[in-house]
Design a protein around this motif. Sequence first.
Motif, PDB file in Angstrom:
ATOM      1  N   GLN A  86       0.781  -1.401  -0.025  1.00 25.61           N
ATOM      2  CA  GLN A  86       0.085   0.042  -0.030  1.00 25.61           C
ATOM      3  C   GLN A  86       0.732   1.113   0.037  1.00 25.61           C
ATOM      4  O   GLN A  86       0.118   2.480  -0.029  1.00 25.61           O
ATOM      5  N   GLY A  87       2.117   1.101   0.206  1.00 27.16           N
ATOM      6  CA  GLY A  87       2.859   2.346   0.230  1.00 27.16           C
ATOM      7  C   GLY A  87       2.987   3.032   1.486  1.00 27.16           C
ATOM      8  O   GLY A  87       2.999   4.334   1.262  1.00 27.16           O
ATOM      9  N   VAL A  88       2.507   2.582   2.319  1.00 24.83           N
ATOM     10  CA  VAL A  88       2.236   3.183   3.627  1.00 24.83           C
ATOM     11  C   VAL A  88       3.156   2.737   4.871  1.00 24.83           C
ATOM     12  O   VAL A  88       2.801   3.064   5.912  1.00 24.83           O
ATOM     13  N   SER A  89       4.291   2.314   4.660  1.00 29.64           N
ATOM     14  CA  SER A  89       5.378   2.001   5.572  1.00 29.64           C
ATOM     15  C   SER A  89       5.771   3.456   6.419  1.00 29.64           C
ATOM     16  O   SER A  89       5.957   4.199   5.947  1.00 29.64           O
ATOM     17  N   SER A  90       5.545   3.257   7.656  1.00 29.65           N
ATOM     18  CA  SER A  90       5.994   4.350   8.241  1.00 29.65           C
ATOM     19  C   SER A  90       6.656   4.065   9.740  1.00 29.65           C
ATOM     20  O   SER A  90       6.419   2.824  10.224  1.00 29.65           O
ATOM     21  N   PRO A  91       7.467   5.084  10.419  1.00 22.18           N
ATOM     22  CA  PRO A  91       8.101   4.618  11.796  1.00 22.18           C
ATOM     23  C   PRO A  91       7.026   4.582  12.682  1.00 22.18           C
ATOM     24  O   PRO A  91       7.062   3.562  13.664  1.00 22.18           O
TER      25      PRO A  91
END
Length: 204
Positions: A81-86
């Motif tokens: 989904q392209g939502v990888s985040s810290p």
Amino acid sequence: MTLDKFRPYVSRFLDPFVRGFDRIGMSPDGVSVIAGFVAIAAGLAFYLGGVAHPVWYAVGAALVFLNGWFDIIDGALARAQGVSSPAGDLLDHVLDRYADIVIIGGLAAGVGDYWLGFLAVTGVVMTSYLGTQAQAVGLDRVYGGLVGRADRLAIIGIVGFLAYPLESFDAGGLSLVGWLLVFLAVVGHLTALQRFFYSWSALE
């Protein structure tokens, strides 16, 4: 001995499940939360395996494998989904640690051996802590060592399935689950020390 290094090879088999979760609008954080609830159910099942009926050990084992599966899916879904985040990474790690605690706590409470449970939980938590602390001080995240999380879940799941037919097992005054706690305690702390010395050497 760590199954974590096989994650890239497993990921290709996840595509149908990732597409399915994406299609229904499930977020990676949502999958992580589901994994957390599955871990709570596993801990409860392991407790019931010790105090009610050993068939619950098999139920707990199945739930442990399901928790591990969700733990792989959430990361794959975040990348898709392209939502990888810290923030997502933080949530995942916090829920994983609570999952480790509740699963091992359930095993220990079921057999009434809280001292072994304490040693096992601290070994497991310190192993995971050292893996991420290495990253916090400028190194890559450390997944290696004697037993990583994937190995641990696999071993807990296998022993859980065996604990049902081998409910009468007793060696040295400990049941199969008791020896599992001993294993998790010893190998957990050894793995933590292994990761510590690896990181220490890399920083010198």
